[in-house]
Design a protein around this motif. Structure first.
Motif, PDB file in Angstrom:
ATOM      1  N   MET A   1       0.813  -1.212   0.000  1.00  0.00           N
ATOM      2  CA  MET A   1       0.000   0.000   0.000  1.00  0.00           C
ATOM      3  C   MET A   1       0.848   1.265   0.000  1.00  0.00           C
ATOM      4  SD  MET A   1      -3.024  -0.872   2.603  1.00  0.00           S
ATOM      5  CE  MET A   1      -4.042  -2.315   2.400  1.00  0.00           C
ATOM      6  N   GLN A   2       2.155   1.105   0.128  1.00  0.00           N
ATOM      7  CA  GLN A   2       3.004   2.289   0.082  1.00  0.00           C
ATOM      8  C   GLN A   2       2.892   2.951  -1.278  1.00  0.00           C
ATOM      9  OE1 GLN A   2       7.066   1.798   2.125  1.00  0.00           O
ATOM     10  NE2 GLN A   2       6.551  -0.178   1.312  1.00  0.00           N
ATOM     11  N   TYR A   3       3.233   4.220  -1.289  1.00  0.00           N
ATOM     12  CA  TYR A   3       3.223   4.909  -2.574  1.00  0.00           C
ATOM     13  C   TYR A   3       4.313   4.295  -3.444  1.00  0.00           C
ATOM     14  CZ  TYR A   3       0.388   8.786  -4.126  1.00  0.00           C
ATOM     15  OH  TYR A   3      -0.599   9.535  -4.699  1.00  0.00           O
ATOM     16  N   SER A   4       3.937   3.898  -4.645  1.00  0.00           N
ATOM     17  CA  SER A   4       4.923   3.253  -5.521  1.00  0.00           C
ATOM     18  C   SER A   4       5.603   4.312  -6.384  1.00  0.00           C
ATOM     19  CB  SER A   4       4.225   2.235  -6.408  1.00  0.00           C
ATOM     20  OG  SER A   4       3.361   2.911  -7.278  1.00  0.00           O
ATOM     21  N   SER A   5       6.604   3.868  -7.143  1.00  0.00           N
ATOM     22  CA  SER A   5       7.331   4.841  -7.954  1.00  0.00           C
ATOM     23  C   SER A   5       6.416   5.403  -9.041  1.00  0.00           C
ATOM     24  CB  SER A   5       8.576   4.188  -8.547  1.00  0.00           C
ATOM     25  OG  SER A   5       8.343   3.761  -9.849  1.00  0.00           O
ATOM     26  N   ALA A   6       5.548   4.558  -9.590  1.00  0.00           N
ATOM     27  CA  ALA A   6       4.632   5.039 -10.635  1.00  0.00           C
ATOM     28  C   ALA A   6       3.672   6.068 -10.050  1.00  0.00           C
ATOM     29  CB  ALA A   6       3.859   3.867 -11.223  1.00  0.00           C
ATOM     30  N   ALA A   7       3.170   5.772  -8.833  1.00  0.00           N
ATOM     31  CA  ALA A   7       2.215   6.686  -8.220  1.00  0.00           C
ATOM     32  C   ALA A   7       2.875   8.018  -7.908  1.00  0.00           C
ATOM     33  CB  ALA A   7       1.655   6.061  -6.942  1.00  0.00           C
ATOM     34  N   PHE A   8       4.115   7.951  -7.425  1.00  0.00           N
ATOM     35  CA  PHE A   8       4.817   9.180  -7.058  1.00  0.00           C
ATOM     36  C   PHE A   8       4.997  10.094  -8.270  1.00  0.00           C
ATOM     37  CE2 PHE A   8       8.330  11.926  -6.104  1.00  0.00           C
ATOM     38  CZ  PHE A   8       8.154  12.237  -4.772  1.00  0.00           C
ATOM     39  N   ALA A   9       5.305   9.464  -9.405  1.00  0.00           N
ATOM     40  CA  ALA A   9       5.607  10.273 -10.587  1.00  0.00           C
ATOM     41  C   ALA A   9       4.347  10.763 -11.287  1.00  0.00           C
ATOM     42  CB  ALA A   9       6.449   9.456 -11.564  1.00  0.00           C
ATOM     43  N   MET A  10       3.195  10.163 -10.946  1.00  0.00           N
ATOM     44  CA  MET A  10       1.989  10.406 -11.737  1.00  0.00           C
ATOM     45  C   MET A  10       1.623  11.882 -11.936  1.00  0.00           C
ATOM     46  SD  MET A  10      -1.390  10.837 -12.214  1.00  0.00           S
ATOM     47  CE  MET A  10      -2.373  10.759 -10.741  1.00  0.00           C
ATOM     48  N   PRO A  11       1.578  12.724 -10.881  1.00  0.00           N
ATOM     49  CA  PRO A  11       1.129  14.098 -11.113  1.00  0.00           C
ATOM     50  C   PRO A  11       1.963  14.824 -12.167  1.00  0.00           C
ATOM     51  CG  PRO A  11       1.261  13.662  -8.771  1.00  0.00           C
ATOM     52  CD  PRO A  11       1.861  12.485  -9.460  1.00  0.00           C
TER      53      PRO A  11
END
Lengths: 212, 659, 302
Positions: B566-576
C-alpha cells in the motif's frame, strides 16, 4: 500606460482562450475582449476624442460584448454542447504554442513599416498576436463553435489594428467589417443549429464525411 | 607525452594478461592492476598540465595518408582526463569484486575495459583526423563488446545492436566534418587544418552542425539519445558508470575541440546548443521520472545532465559571440565543471545501482524498499549522489549549475544587449530541470531505501564488501568536497577556459575571480546552514533524550491492515508530473480485473514510451521498406558478386579516364 | 550589518504572526472571533515541550529532516533583503542559492514523508514534488525579470532597487510579476486554492498530509519552518508591493511590515472567498505563473 495595460490584458485573454476548455468560458473571454477593445479605442484616441470615435467604441462594444456573445450562448444552449472543445493539440501544448507566437508577433509588429503613424509600441504587435491566436483557434480546434470564436478573435485583432492607425477612415471600414461579421455569425448560428439538428453533433473533423 | 604512451601500452598490451589467467579471481587481480598502473602513469602529465605546464605534443610521420601520427595533451584534454582516470580506476576497484560473481569468463571483460580506457585516452590526445576517428571507432566497438557482455540475454543483444547502429550513425557525420575542415587546410593534422577563423561562415556553420550531430549522438542530445536508455541498463554496472560518466562526455569534448578548431563562433551556434540542451534536459529528466528500472532512470538522467552541459556551452558561445567575456567564462566554466561533477555522481549512482542489484537481484524500483536499514552505507552514498544530481546545495551539482546560472544572469542583465535577455530561458530551464530532478531522485532514493520492503527480493540484502563500498564512499566524498571546496578548484579550470575563450590565462583568471567571490559567499551561507543544522539537531536530540519517546506503527487512519504494497509506488509518485507533461511523455496505464461491485483482485500496469524512439523506429521502418527493394542485389550468388566488382572497376576506369 | 541582523531577528520573531493575521482575517470573514493573536506561538511552545512518537518504519532520515528543513529555511532568510536594506549575505546570483535552499528544505520534507512508508504521506510528497518543480521556474523567472529590470545581480541589489519610480515606468510588468509571485507564494505555502491548510488527514492534499507522523519538537520545527517560508516568500511580494527605497530606516521598516501584513491579510481574503481547486488543474495554474513572467519579460524588451 492605460493603453499598455489594456493591451497586456488583451494578450492574457488570448492566452486564457488557449488554456480553457469550456465553451461558456470562451464566450465570456471573447466578450471581455470586446469590452477591452472598446476601452482601447477611447484610450488610444484620448487626446483627440470625437463623436465618431465614441460612437464607434460604443457600437463595437455593444456588438462584440453583448450581441454576439448572447447569440453564441443561445447557440450552445440549443445545440446542447457545453465542454469538450477537444483540441488537436492539448491545452498545455496550445499554451506553449501561444507563448511561442508572442515573440514572433512582437518582432513582426516592431519591424513592420506602416504607411501611417501608429499609436504606441504595443498596439500593432498585440493586434497581430490576436490575429495569430484567432487563426490558431480556427486551425487547432474541432468544434464549429470554437471556429466561429476563432474567427471573432481574428476580427478583434483586425479591429485593434484599425484602432492603431491614427487616421479616421479605417474606422468606417472597421464598422463595415463589424457588420459583415455580425451577419456571418448569424448565418453560422443558423447553420450550426441546423447541422446539430441533422447530425446530432457539430464536430467539424467528422463533417468531412459529407465531402462525397 | 611519454607517460601517456606508457599508460596506453600498459592498458592495451598488459591488458591481455587477464585472458591468460586461469581463475576468475586471478583475472580480476591482473585486470585491476593494469587499470591502476596505467592510470597512475597517465595521471602525472595530467596534473602537470593542469598546474600550468605548457601543453605536451608528439608528432611522427606515418604511412597513413593525410598527415602524421600526432598526439598532444593541452588544457582541454587534460581536464577531461581527470574524470576519466578517476572514474575508470574506481570502476575497476568496484568491478574487481563485482565481476568475480559473474558466470562465464571475465578475462575478455577486463581486456575490453582496459582497451576502452586506452581508446578514450587516445580520443582525448589525438591531434589528427584519421587518428581521432580510429580511436573514436575503437572506443565505440570496445564499448559495444562491454555492453553485450551478458550476450545470452535477448534484451542485452538488442540493446547492443541499437548502440552499435546509433554510434555508427553518429560517426557518419564526423567523417565529412573532418574532410571539410581538411579541405581548407593542408592535411588532417589538427595543426594544419584550416586556421581558426579562416573558414567562410557558411562552411564553418556546416562543420559545426555536423559536429553537433556526430558528437551529439554520442553525448546523447535529443533526439539522438535513444541508445542511452537501452545500452546503459544492459551493461554491467562499472561499465555503465564509465560509459555514462566519461564516455558520453567525449561527445562534449568533441564539440569543444571543434569549437577550438573553428575559432570565433556565431551567436546562433550558442542558441542552438541552448535549445538542444533545454529540450534534452527537460525531456531527459521527465523520462527519468517516468522510469521504474533504476538503471534506465539513471540513463535518462544522463540525457538531462548532458542537456545542462550543452546549455552551459551554449551560454559560453553566446558570450563569446557577443563579446561578453565574463558570460563566456562562466558558461564554459559551468559546463566543464558539470562534466566532472556528472561523472562523479552518475558514476556513484550507477555503482550504487550495481550494489543494489548485487544485493537484491533486481533493479525494479517497485520491488525494493526499506534498504536503508539493511544497506546503511550504500544508502548514505546513494543519498549524497541523489542530492548532488538534483543540484541541491551544498553538493557539487549545485556549484556547477550555479556557474551556468550566473553566466546566464550576467548576460541577461547586460543593459546594452537586449537580445541576451533570452538567456533567462537558461535560468528558468535550470530551475525547471532542478525541480524535476529533485522529484525524480527523491522518488528513486525514497522508493528504494525508505519505507518498508515491497517484495521479498530485499530480504537478506546487505552492504557489499569493502572493495565495492570504498569506490562508493570515495565518490560520495568527492561530491561533497567539490561542493564545499568549490572555490579552491577553480584554478584547475583555468587552462581549458583560457583555451576556449582565447583569453590569456591572467585575464581569464581575473574574470574567474568574479565566480570565485560568489562561490565564497555561497560557502559562507552553507557554513551558516551547517551551524544552524547541527545546533538545531543537537538541541532537539538533547530535549528528546530527557523526554518520553515511543515507537508506534505508521499512522494508518485506524485501518490496522496496512501492507507494504500500500506504500506509494514509484509510478504513483511520478503520476502528477507525468500527467502534467503528458504531451511529451507517452504514458499509458491499464487497469485489469476491477469489474464487479466488490472487486477482489485487480492489477495496474503502466508503461512510459519514448516518443522519439517511436518516431525513429517509424522512420527506420520506412527506410527499411525502401531499402528492401535492393535486397535482390544481394542474393548470395558468388558469380553475381564478381560481376559487381568487375562492373564497378569498369565504371571507375571510364569515369577516371573520361574526365 | 546590525540592521540586517535586526531584520533577521524580526523575521524569526514575527513570522508566526503572519499565520495569526491570516487566521484572524478568515475569522472576520466567517463572522467568528478567531483564536488569540499569539495562538501560533502557544502551539509551537507546546510542541517544543513535548516528547515524541516515531514510526517503527522510519530511519534516521526522518529524525534529521525537520532540523535540516528549518536550518535551510533560516539560511534562506539570511539572503533575504528586507525594508530596502541589504541582507546578511548578498552576492551576485544569490537567487539561485535562495531557491536551492528552499529546494533542500523540500527534498528533506519529501524524504521524511517517504520514510514513513505511509501511502498518505507518499501522496503528499508526490504532490509537493510536482507543484514545487513547476513553481521553481516561475520563481526564478520572476526574480530574473526583476534582475533584468533593475540591472542588479543579487536579491539585496534588485529588491531595494524597486522604487515608486519603477512602478511609474513599468507598472504593468510589476503587476504581472506580483501575480506570479502570489501564485508561487500560495502554492509553495500550501494555501488555497492549491491546498487547504485548515483540514487534516486525507482531506488535505499536500503539506499537512506529509507530516502526519511527525510529533513533538520535530513537528514544531516543521511548523516553524513553514511560518518562515510564509515570511520569506511574502517578503518578495512585499518588496514589490511596498517599495520603500528612498525612505529613511524607521518609516521604511514600518512600510515593509505593513506590506507583509497586507500580504497576510490578502491571503486570508483569498482563502475566504475561494475554494480549493481541483488537483489536476494546479500544474496549469503554475504553468500560467511562468507564462505571465514570460509575457512581462517580452514587454520589457522594447
Amino acid at each position: 500606460m492605460v493603453t499598455q495595460a489594456l493591451l497586456i490584458l488583451l494578450i492574457l485573454t488570448c492566452l486564457s482562450l488557449l488554456g480553457s476548455s469550456r465553451l461558456s468560458a470562451y464566450i465570456r473571454i471573447v466578450a471581455l475582449q470586446g469590452l477591452l477593445l472598446g476601452a482601447l479605442t477611447l484610450a488610444v484616441h484620448a487626446k483627440s476624442l470625437s463623436t465618431d470615435i465614441v460612437l464607434l467604441a460604443l457600437g463595437s462594444t455593444i456588438i462584440k460584448s453583448l450581441v454576439v456573445p448572447r447569440m453564441l450562448a443561445r447557440a450552445i444552449r440549443e445545440a446542447d454542447v457545453r465542454t469538450a472543445a477537444r483540441p488537436f493539440l492539448g491545452y498545455g501544448g496550445s499554451l506553449v504554442a501561444g507563448m511561442l507566437l508572442l515573440p514572433v508577433a512582437l518582432w513582426l509588429g516592431w519591424h513592420l513599416t506602416l504607411p501611417h503613424p501608429v499609436a504606441g509600441g504595443l498596439v500593432v504587435p498585440v493586434s497581430l498576436y490576436a490575429m495569430f491566436i484567432g487563426l490558431f483557434l480556427i486551425a487547432g480546434r474541432q468544434q464549429a463553435l470554437t471556429q466561429i470564436l476563432g474567427y471573432l478573435v481574428l476580427e478583434n485583432g483586425i479591429y485593434a489594428f484599425g484602432v492603431a492607425l491614427l487616421v479616421d477612415y479605417p474606422l468606417w471600414v472597421e464598422l463595415a467589417i463589424l457588420l459583415d461579421l455580425l451577419g456571418a455569425v448569424l448565418v453560422m448560428g443558423v447553420i450550426l443549429f441546423d447541422i446539430n439538428r441533422d447530425f446530432d453533433h457539430i464536430d467539424t473533423s467528422r463533417l468531412s464525411a459529407l465531402k462525397d | 607525452m611519454t607517460w601517456i604512451f606508457a599508460a596506453m601500452a600498459v592498458w592495451s598490451l598488459l591488458g591481455l594478461a587477464p585472458l591468460a589467467a586461469r581463475s576468475a579471481r586471478r583475472a580480476g587481480d591482473f585486470g585491476i592492476a593494469v587499470t591502476l598502473l596505467g592510470a597512475a602513469l597517465a595521471a602525472v602529465p595530467v596534473v602537470l598540465t593542469l598546474a600550468g605546464r605548457p601543453p605536451a605534443a608528439f608528432s611522427h610521420p606515418w604511412a597513413v595518408p593525410y598527415g602524421s601520427l600526432a598526439f598532444a595533451l593541452d588544457g582541454l584534454s587534460a581536464f577531461f582526463m581527470v574524470p576519466l582516470l578517476l572514474l575508470t580506476s574506481l570502476g575497476a576497484i568496484f568491478g574487481w569484486k563485482y565481476w568475480q560473481h559473474e558466470d562465464g569468463p571475465i578475462g575478455p571483460t577486463w581486456l575490453f575495459y582496459n582497451l576502452l580506457i586506452a581508446s578514450m585516452v587516445a580520443v582525448l590526445c589525438a591531434r589528427n583526423g584519421v587518428l581521432f576517428l580510429v580511436a573514436w571507432e575503437t572506443m565505440a566497438l570496445v564499448s559495444f563488446f562491454l555492453v553485450t557482455s551478458h550476450a545470452g540475454d535477448v534484451e542485452v543483444r538488442k540493446a547492443g545492436w541499437i548502440y552499435l547502429i546509433a554510434t555508427h550513425l553518429g560517426s557518419v557525420f564526423l567523417l565529412p566534418m573532418f574532410v571539410t575542415l581538411g579541405q581548407a587546410g593542408t592535411s588532417l593534422d589538427f595543426d594544419h587544418l584550416a586556421a581558426p577563423g579562416t573558414l567562410a561562415p557558411a562552411t564553418a556553420a556546416i562543420v559545426f552542425v555536423l559536429a553537433v550531430l556526430g558528437f551529439g549522438s554520442k553525448a546523447g542530445f535529443l533526439p539522438m539519445h535513444v541508445w542511452l536508455p537501452e545500452a546503459h541498463p544492459a551493461a554491467p554496472s562499472p561499465v555503465s558508470a564509465v560509459m555514462s560518466g566519461v564516455m558520453i562526455k567525449l561527445g562534449i569534448y568533441g564539440i569543444l575541440r571543434v569549437l577550438l578548431l573553428l575559432g570565433a563562433p556565431a551567436a546562433w551556434w550558442g542558441w542552438l546548443l541552448v535549445g538542444i540542451g533545454l529540450a534534452s534536459g527537460v525531456f531527459g529528466v521527465l523520462m527519468a521520472l517516468a522510469q521504474h528500472d533504476l538503471k534506465r532512470l539513471l540513463a535518462y538522467s544522463s540525457v538531462e545532465n548532458i542537456g545542462i552541459i550543452a546549455m552551459g556551452i551554449g551560454v559560453g558561445i553566446i558570450g563569446l559571440a557577443s563579446g561578453q567575456t565574463l558570460v563566456a567564462i562562466l558558461g564554459f566554466a559551468g559546463a566543464l565543471w558539470h562534466v566532472v561533477n556528472h561523472a562523479l555522481f552518475k558514476g556513484l549512482l550507477f555503482l550504487g545501482a550495481g550494489a543494489i542489484q548485487h544485493a537484491t537481484g533486481t533493479r525494479q524500483l517497485d520491488r525494493l524498499g526499506g534498504l536503508l536499514k539493511t544497506m546503511p552505507r550504500t544508502g548514505v552514498a546513494v543519498l549524497v549522489g541523489s542530492a548532488a544530481i538534483s543540484g541541491l546545495p551544498p553538493l557539487n551539482g549545485f556549484a556547477s549549475e550555479f556557474a551556468i546560472f550566473l553566466g546566464a544572469l550576467v548576460g541577461a542583465t547586460t543593459p546594452s544587449r537586449s537580445g541576451l535577455a533570452g538567456l533567462l530561458v537558461v535560468a528558468a530551464g535550470l530551475a525547471l530541470i532542478g525541480g524535476l530532478a529533485t522529484a525524480c531522485f527523491a522518488k528513486a532514493f525514497g522508493v528504494v531505501f525508505l519505507g518498508v520492503p515491497r517484495s521479498d527480493a530485499v530480504e537478506g540484502a546487505h552492504d557489499p564488501g569493502a572493495a565495492m563500498l570504498w569506490p562508493l564512499g570515495i565518490l560520495a566524498g568527492t561530491c561533497a568536497l567539490l561542493g564545499l571546496g568549490a572555490p579552491l578548484l577553480l584554478p584547475a579550470l583555468l587552462p581549458a577556459i583560457s583555451l576556449l575563450t582565447g583569453l590569456p590565462a591572467a585575464m581569464a583568471s581575473a574574470q574567474l575571480h568574479f565566480l570565485w567571490r560568489s562561490l565564497i559567499a555561497v560557502e559562507a551561507t552553507i557554513l551558516i546552514l551547517a551551524i544552524l543544522f547541527f545546533a538545531l539537531y543537537a538541541v532537539r536530540s538533547r530535549w528528546l533524550a530527557a523526554r518520553p519517546v515511543s515507537r508506534a506503527v505508521t499512522w494508518d487512519c485506524g485501518f490496522g491492515g496496512a501492507t507494504a504494497r500500500m506504500q506509494y509506488s514509484s509510478a504513483a509518485f511520478a503520476m502528477p508530473l507525468i500527467s502534467a507533461f503528458s504531451a511529451v511523455v507517452a504514458s499509458h496505464g491499464e487497469v485489469t480485473g476491477l469489474s464487479a461491485l466488490f472487486p477482489r483482485e485487480g492489477s495496474w500496469s503502466g508503461h512510459s514510451g519514448d516518443i522519439f524512439k517511436a518516431a525513429l523506429s517509424r522512420g527506420f521502418g520506412a527506410l527499411q521498406r525502401i531499402l528492401r527493394r535492393f535486397r535482390r542485389l544481394q542474393n548470395g550468388n558468388l558469380q553475381v558478386y564478381v560481376l559487381y566488382i568487375a562492373l564497378t572497376m569498369l565504371v571507375l576506369l571510364v569515369w577516371k579516364l573520361g574526365i | 550589518m546590525p540592521i540586517a541582523l535586526l531584520h533577521f531577528a524580526l523575521a524569526l520573531v514575527l513570522s508566526p504572526m503572519l499565520l495569526s493575521l491570516t487566521h484572524r482575517t478568515k475569522a472576520f470573514f466567517a463572522g467568528r472571533q478567531g483564536a488569540p493573536w499569539l495562538q501560533p506561538y502557544f502551539e509551537l511552545g507546546r510542541l517544543l515541550r513535548k516528547g515524541a512518537v516515531f514510526s517503527t518504519t522510519t530511519s534516521w532520515v526522518f529524525q534529521v529532516a525537520p532540523a535540516l528543513g528549518l536550518a535551510a529555511a533560516m539560511a534562506a532568510l539570511t539572503l533575504l533583503p528586507f525594508a530596502g536594506h541589504r541582507a546578511i549575505i548578498a552576492f551576485p546570483g544569490d537567487l539561485l542559492l535562495f531557491s536551492g535552499l528552499l529546494a533542500l528544505w523540500r527534498f528533506a520534507a519529501i524524504l521524511a514523508a517517504l520514510d514513513t512508508g505511509s501511502s498518505l504521506e507518499g501522496m503528499g510528497a508526490s504532490r509537493e514534488a510536482a507543484l514545487s518543480a513547476l513553481g521553481e521556474p516561475a520563481l526564478i523567472l520572476a526574480l530574473g525579470a526583476i534582475a533584468r529590470q533593475t540591472g542588479q545581480l543579487s536579491l539585496s541589489g534588485m529588491l531595494p532597487a524597486l522604487t515608486v519610480q519603477t512602478w511609474n515606468q513599468a507598472w504593468p510588468v510589476l503587476a504581472l510579476l506580483l501575480v506570479t509571485l502570489a501564485l508561487v507564494y500560495l502554492a509553495e505555502n500550501g494555501r488555497v486554492p492549491f491546498d487547504d491548510p485548515t483540514t487534516h488527514l486525507e482531506l488535505t492534499m499536500i503539506h499537512e498530509v506529509m507530516i502526519l507522523d511527525s510529533s513533538g519538537p520535530d513537528l514544531a520545527f516543521i511548523e516553524y519552518a513553514a511560518a518562515l517560508k510564509l515570511w520569506i516568500l511574502g517578503a518578495l511580494m512585499a518588496a514589490i508591493l511596498a517599495p520603500v527605497s528612498p525612505l529613511p530606516e524607521a518609516p521604511a521598516l514600518l512600510l515593509a511590515l505593513a506590506g507583509m501584513a497586507g500580504v497576510a491579510i490578502a491571503t486570508g481574503v483569498t482563502e475566504s472567498v475561494m475554494a480549493r481547486s481541483r488537483l489536476n488543474r494546479l500544474p496549469k495554474v503554475l504553468g500560467t505563473a511562468s507564462i505571465l513572467v514570460a509575457v512581462a519579460l517580452l514587454l520589457i524588451q522594447r
